[in-house]
Write a protein that holds these residues in place. Structure first.
Motif, PDB file in Angstrom:
ATOM      1  N   ASP A   1       0.887  -1.032   0.021  1.00  0.00           N
ATOM      2  CA  ASP A   1       0.025  -0.126   0.043  1.00  0.00           C
ATOM      3  C   ASP A   1       0.772   1.346  -0.066  1.00  0.00           C
ATOM      4  OD1 ASP A   1      -1.720   1.864   0.224  1.00  0.00           O
ATOM      5  OD2 ASP A   1      -2.934   1.088   1.903  1.00  0.00           O
ATOM      6  N   PRO A   2       0.896   2.155  -1.168  1.00  0.00           N
ATOM      7  CA  PRO A   2       1.821   3.283  -1.153  1.00  0.00           C
ATOM      8  C   PRO A   2       1.415   4.073  -0.113  1.00  0.00           C
ATOM      9  CG  PRO A   2       1.281   2.437  -3.486  1.00  0.00           C
ATOM     10  CD  PRO A   2       0.303   1.845  -2.317  1.00  0.00           C
ATOM     11  N   ALA A   3       0.051   4.069   0.129  1.00  0.00           N
ATOM     12  CA  ALA A   3      -0.379   5.246   1.320  1.00  0.00           C
ATOM     13  C   ALA A   3       0.009   5.099   2.580  1.00  0.00           C
ATOM     14  CB  ALA A   3      -1.959   5.100   1.321  1.00  0.00           C
ATOM     15  N   LEU A   4       0.704   3.889   2.867  1.00  0.00           N
ATOM     16  CA  LEU A   4       1.386   3.572   4.368  1.00  0.00           C
ATOM     17  C   LEU A   4       2.644   4.604   4.333  1.00  0.00           C
ATOM     18  CD1 LEU A   4       0.451  -0.023   4.869  1.00  0.00           C
ATOM     19  CD2 LEU A   4      -0.805   2.011   5.811  1.00  0.00           C
ATOM     20  N   LYS A   5       3.005   4.611   5.614  1.00  0.00           N
ATOM     21  CA  LYS A   5       4.372   5.294   5.918  1.00  0.00           C
ATOM     22  C   LYS A   5       5.553   4.488   5.675  1.00  0.00           C
ATOM     23  CE  LYS A   5       2.947   8.534   9.480  1.00  0.00           C
ATOM     24  NZ  LYS A   5       3.399   9.206  11.003  1.00  0.00           N
ATOM     25  N   PRO A   6       5.522   3.273   5.778  1.00  0.00           N
ATOM     26  CA  PRO A   6       6.944   2.494   5.228  1.00  0.00           C
ATOM     27  C   PRO A   6       7.151   2.493   4.025  1.00  0.00           C
ATOM     28  CG  PRO A   6       5.591   1.382   7.004  1.00  0.00           C
ATOM     29  CD  PRO A   6       4.724   2.524   6.888  1.00  0.00           C
ATOM     30  N   PRO A   7       8.214   2.687   3.208  1.00  0.00           N
ATOM     31  CA  PRO A   7       8.206   2.778   1.788  1.00  0.00           C
ATOM     32  C   PRO A   7       7.848   1.114   1.259  1.00  0.00           C
ATOM     33  CG  PRO A   7      10.272   2.825   2.833  1.00  0.00           C
ATOM     34  CD  PRO A   7       9.299   2.909   3.972  1.00  0.00           C
ATOM     35  N   LEU A   8       7.594   1.162   0.041  1.00  0.00           N
ATOM     36  CA  LEU A   8       7.232  -0.224  -0.645  1.00  0.00           C
ATOM     37  C   LEU A   8       8.353  -1.285  -0.333  1.00  0.00           C
ATOM     38  CD1 LEU A   8       5.499   0.957  -3.791  1.00  0.00           C
ATOM     39  CD2 LEU A   8       4.645   0.226  -1.698  1.00  0.00           C
ATOM     40  N   TYR A   9       9.472  -0.906  -0.598  1.00  0.00           N
ATOM     41  CA  TYR A   9      10.533  -1.974  -0.268  1.00  0.00           C
ATOM     42  C   TYR A   9      10.516  -2.470   1.153  1.00  0.00           C
ATOM     43  CZ  TYR A   9      13.823   1.338   2.023  1.00  0.00           C
ATOM     44  OH  TYR A   9      14.348   2.167   2.667  1.00  0.00           O
ATOM     45  N   ARG A  10      10.253  -1.629   2.101  1.00  0.00           N
ATOM     46  CA  ARG A  10      10.316  -2.206   3.520  1.00  0.00           C
ATOM     47  C   ARG A  10       8.849  -2.960   3.696  1.00  0.00           C
ATOM     48  NH1 ARG A  10      13.966  -0.983   6.910  1.00  0.00           N
ATOM     49  NH2 ARG A  10      15.409   0.946   6.453  1.00  0.00           N
ATOM     50  N   GLN A  11       7.757  -2.426   3.245  1.00  0.00           N
ATOM     51  CA  GLN A  11       6.572  -3.434   3.137  1.00  0.00           C
ATOM     52  C   GLN A  11       6.889  -4.761   2.778  1.00  0.00           C
ATOM     53  OE1 GLN A  11       2.758  -1.386   2.179  1.00  0.00           O
ATOM     54  NE2 GLN A  11       3.732   0.457   2.188  1.00  0.00           N
ATOM     55  N   LEU A  12       7.267  -4.808   1.338  1.00  0.00           N
ATOM     56  CA  LEU A  12       7.574  -6.084   0.848  1.00  0.00           C
ATOM     57  C   LEU A  12       8.735  -6.921   1.408  1.00  0.00           C
ATOM     58  CD1 LEU A  12       7.494  -8.129  -1.810  1.00  0.00           C
ATOM     59  CD2 LEU A  12       9.156  -6.734  -2.612  1.00  0.00           C
ATOM     60  N   GLU A  13       9.556  -6.046   2.001  1.00  0.00           N
ATOM     61  CA  GLU A  13      10.859  -6.945   2.888  1.00  0.00           C
ATOM     62  C   GLU A  13       9.958  -7.569   4.156  1.00  0.00           C
ATOM     63  OE1 GLU A  13      13.869  -5.036   5.857  1.00  0.00           O
ATOM     64  OE2 GLU A  13      13.941  -4.322   3.751  1.00  0.00           O
ATOM     65  N   GLU A  14       9.322  -6.465   4.877  1.00  0.00           N
ATOM     66  CA  GLU A  14       8.669  -7.391   6.250  1.00  0.00           C
ATOM     67  C   GLU A  14       7.555  -8.528   5.906  1.00  0.00           C
ATOM     68  OE1 GLU A  14       7.670  -8.269   9.579  1.00  0.00           O
ATOM     69  OE2 GLU A  14       9.501  -6.860   8.875  1.00  0.00           O
ATOM     70  N   GLN A  15       6.945  -8.389   4.836  1.00  0.00           N
ATOM     71  CA  GLN A  15       6.027  -9.347   4.310  1.00  0.00           C
ATOM     72  C   GLN A  15       6.732 -10.928   4.015  1.00  0.00           C
ATOM     73  OE1 GLN A  15       2.478  -8.054   1.985  1.00  0.00           O
ATOM     74  NE2 GLN A  15       2.927  -5.837   2.892  1.00  0.00           N
ATOM     75  N   LEU A  16       7.582 -10.353   3.087  1.00  0.00           N
ATOM     76  CA  LEU A  16       8.410 -11.818   2.831  1.00  0.00           C
ATOM     77  C   LEU A  16       9.037 -12.297   4.122  1.00  0.00           C
ATOM     78  CD1 LEU A  16      10.146 -10.408  -0.472  1.00  0.00           C
ATOM     79  CD2 LEU A  16       8.251 -12.221  -0.312  1.00  0.00           C
ATOM     80  N   ARG A  17       9.464 -11.411   5.007  1.00  0.00           N
ATOM     81  CA  ARG A  17      10.230 -12.036   6.248  1.00  0.00           C
ATOM     82  C   ARG A  17       9.217 -12.964   6.944  1.00  0.00           C
ATOM     83  NH1 ARG A  17      11.594  -7.532   7.896  1.00  0.00           N
ATOM     84  NH2 ARG A  17      13.800  -7.301   7.125  1.00  0.00           N
TER      85      ARG A  17
ATOM     86  N   ASN B   1      13.845  -2.251  -8.760  1.00  0.00           N
ATOM     87  CA  ASN B   1      14.706  -1.791  -7.728  1.00  0.00           C
ATOM     88  C   ASN B   1      13.989  -1.990  -6.130  1.00  0.00           C
ATOM     89  OD1 ASN B   1      16.612  -1.247  -9.275  1.00  0.00           O
ATOM     90  ND2 ASN B   1      16.220   0.783  -9.378  1.00  0.00           N
ATOM     91  N   THR B   2      12.771  -1.779  -6.396  1.00  0.00           N
ATOM     92  CA  THR B   2      12.086  -2.277  -5.013  1.00  0.00           C
ATOM     93  C   THR B   2      12.165  -3.630  -4.511  1.00  0.00           C
ATOM     94  OG1 THR B   2      10.334  -0.545  -5.355  1.00  0.00           O
ATOM     95  CG2 THR B   2       9.684  -1.999  -3.888  1.00  0.00           C
ATOM     96  N   VAL B   3      11.921  -4.777  -5.563  1.00  0.00           N
ATOM     97  CA  VAL B   3      12.193  -5.827  -5.102  1.00  0.00           C
ATOM     98  C   VAL B   3      13.526  -6.309  -4.684  1.00  0.00           C
ATOM     99  CG1 VAL B   3      11.825  -8.433  -5.843  1.00  0.00           C
ATOM    100  CG2 VAL B   3      10.146  -6.562  -6.563  1.00  0.00           C
ATOM    101  N   ILE B   4      14.548  -5.618  -5.550  1.00  0.00           N
ATOM    102  CA  ILE B   4      16.036  -6.016  -5.419  1.00  0.00           C
ATOM    103  C   ILE B   4      16.310  -5.755  -4.031  1.00  0.00           C
ATOM    104  CG2 ILE B   4      18.341  -5.417  -6.320  1.00  0.00           C
ATOM    105  CD1 ILE B   4      17.296  -5.275  -9.046  1.00  0.00           C
ATOM    106  N   SER B   5      15.885  -4.316  -3.538  1.00  0.00           N
ATOM    107  CA  SER B   5      16.349  -3.886  -2.266  1.00  0.00           C
ATOM    108  C   SER B   5      15.759  -4.824  -1.054  1.00  0.00           C
ATOM    109  CB  SER B   5      15.820  -2.460  -2.054  1.00  0.00           C
ATOM    110  OG  SER B   5      16.113  -2.102  -0.852  1.00  0.00           O
ATOM    111  N   ALA B   6      14.426  -5.238  -1.142  1.00  0.00           N
ATOM    112  CA  ALA B   6      14.166  -6.174  -0.342  1.00  0.00           C
ATOM    113  C   ALA B   6      14.879  -7.575  -0.260  1.00  0.00           C
ATOM    114  CB  ALA B   6      12.679  -6.474  -0.530  1.00  0.00           C
ATOM    115  N   TYR B   7      15.111  -8.265  -1.349  1.00  0.00           N
ATOM    116  CA  TYR B   7      15.937  -9.306  -1.638  1.00  0.00           C
ATOM    117  C   TYR B   7      17.264  -9.028  -0.899  1.00  0.00           C
ATOM    118  CZ  TYR B   7      12.473 -11.925  -4.496  1.00  0.00           C
ATOM    119  OH  TYR B   7      11.342 -12.533  -5.170  1.00  0.00           O
TER     120      TYR B   7
END
Length: 503
Positions: free
Chosen positions: A23-39, A68-74
């Motif tokens: 959700d782009p409306a949330l405070k955490p940037p997308l790469y952090r959202q993806l990173e946390e959900q994958l975690r 780059n968002t996915v790469i950063s999370a990975y």
């Protein structure tokens, strides 16, 4: 990019895309959202060891986000050891994660149960501090008649700022380095010189320990002096936050009543105690000054019983008749009294600096305890305070505030006599920052405090500082006056009276 990206399209890899919600409306940037959900997907066992992850390109396309968002999370998950990267092969879940349980599908949608730690018995004592702590998300100015606060608006901010800037501009970068746990040496010298000159005390700079306020002084002394079951004696009533600290250290606290001459020395136990805490210049919270005969008797008892005395001179500088009183420390034998002082009460509350005068035998143990606790107070603030004292601003400020506070005490007395005479009776004192009034016999404490709350008038009773609630303590009301103008005190008293008449 969509506001919420969710993919249901199948891909070759076994991967729970339905669990990814960005959700782009949330405070955490997308790469952090993806990173946390994958975690969480890996941690909960939805993906097990060696399960593949989509390529960064495929996952980015499917979720409609930048690659780059996915790469950063990975990359971050690889660093943390959740996934492994192999040349020419997809990222896979790293080894060591357990396989999902059979009923995982049924339980994964349930809300996680928060782990609640098992608290120590000391939290029963800590809970008492809640009465002194305000709201977390607001810091409103004090309202009449909240006590124990100096008038920080009268503090010479411009002078302080000039000294601060002078230190930043002309000093070396010492303030970015650690200092001795007992404090910045020039400040210790300045405090010692002040006590010798202004209070007539026999003090060497080595005996001065700079602390983060008087409350930390209690903590350091508790750590260095108190063993479980050691007895510590307090006046009744007393400054309860001090008693809390010693109780947390395992001390057995005892209380001795006071009268119009101060502590009833004749009722002290002959066996003595490890420590006795007293406020002889202005008994807290009643404001009574300990008589000279009682002081002499107290020191004789301490000598006979081998009891160390802790003298808290929290506002001894604010005397409105004559000069500040001679300290108990000055009357005692060397090493018999530990003396405490506070700059927070004299200057402004946010300045978390105080000091102790300790016997030579305590210097090293206290320094060791302070180093373990938080190393030292901020060097820059200590240096600015040293300049404030050495350049004469400290004494000038004290002289000006003595005049102002004496006037405000008189204003408070007049205000209470004019506006609240039907409810309370008050007697003037020779010093301090508050007065204690007695409720009239016809006034019920519950009704009075309900009226004060409804009128947004800040008041507390002496019962808050008594080990056991008594009818007398409930009827003794603490009125602070130091930070309040005549208009503010009058309006608050009038509002309280109107509210009381409605209850």
């Amino acid at each position: 990019m969509t506001s919420k990206a969710r993919c249901s399209a199948p891909i070759k890899q076994r991967f729970p895309l339905e669990a990814i919600h960005l959700d782009p409306a949330l405070k955490p940037p997308l790469y952090r959202q993806l990173e946390e959900q994958l975690r969480q997907i890996i941690w909960q066992g939805t993906l097990k060891t060696n399960d593949p992850l989509p390529s960064s390109r495929n996952l980015a396309s499917t979720l409609n986000i930048a690659r780059n968002t996915v790469i950063s999370a990975y990359e971050q998950l690889t660093v943390e050891g959740f996934i492994q990267a192999r040349p020419g092969a997809p990222h896979r879940v790293a080894e060591g994660f357990p396989a999902p349980t059979l009923n995982k599908a049924k339980t994964s949608t349930k809300a996680a149960v928060e782990f609640i730690p098992k608290l120590s018995q000391r939290t029963n004592t800590l809970r008492q501090a809640s009465a002194f702590i305000g709201a977390q998300q607001s810091n409103p100015p004090p309202q009449p008649f909240r006590a124990h606060i100096p008038d920080y608006k009268e503090f010479p901010v411009k002078t302080w700022a000039q000294l601060y800037n002078r230190r930043l501009k002309h000093s070396s970068r010492f303030w970015q380095q650690a200092v001795h746990p007992c404090g910045y040496w020039p400040l210790r010298q300045a405090v010692a010189d002040y006590l010798v000159m202004a209070r007539g005390m026999r003090v060497a700079p080595e005996q001065i320990v700079i602390t983060a306020g008087v409350q930390q002084s209690f903590e350091l002394l508790a750590k260095t002096l108190i063993d479980p079951a050691d007895k510590v004696i307090f006046e009744n009533p007393a400054y309860t936050p001090a008693a809390m600290v010693f109780e947390l250290a395992g001390a057995k606290t005892a209380y001795v009543d006071i009268d119009n001459e101060g502590l009833k020395v004749a009722t002290l136990p002959a066996s003595g105690a490890k420590l006795l805490y007293t406020t002889p210049a202005s008994q807290f919270p009643l404001g009574i000054t300990q008589s000279q005969s009682r002081r002499k008797a107290l020191l004789a008892w301490a000598t006979k019983s081998s009891t160390l005395i802790l003298e808290d001179d929290y506002n001894g500088e604010y005397r409105y008749r004559g000069r500040p009183l001679t300290t108990l420390y000055s009357m005692a034998a060397p090493g018999q009294v530990i003396y405490l002082g506070s700059f927070s009460k004299l200057l402004f509350p946010a300045l978390r600096l105080g000091y102790m005068v300790v016997p030579a035998a305590l210097i090293e143990p206290v320094a060791n305890a302070r180093w373990l606790l938080d190393r030292h107070s901020p060097p820059l603030e200590q240096a600015v305070l040293a300049d404030f004292i050495n350049d004469g601003h400290f004494l000038k400020h004290l002289r000006r505030m003595r005049v102002l506070y004496a006037q405000r005490q008189a204003v408070l007395i007049t205000t209470l006599e004019n506006e609240l005479a039907e409810l309370v009776h008050v007697t003037p004192l020779d010093g301090g920052l508050h007065l204690t009034a007695e409720l009239r016999s016809t006034v019920k404490p519950e009704q009075f405090f309900t009226a004060a709350k409804n009128a947004s008038v800040a008041l507390s009773s002496v019962a808050q500082f008594s080990p056991q609630t008594t009818p007398q303590a409930d009827r003794q009301i603490i009125f602070g006056y130091a930070p309040y103008t005549e208009k503010a005190m009058k309006l608050a008293a009038q509002a309280l009276m109107r509210s009381y008449l409605k209850t």
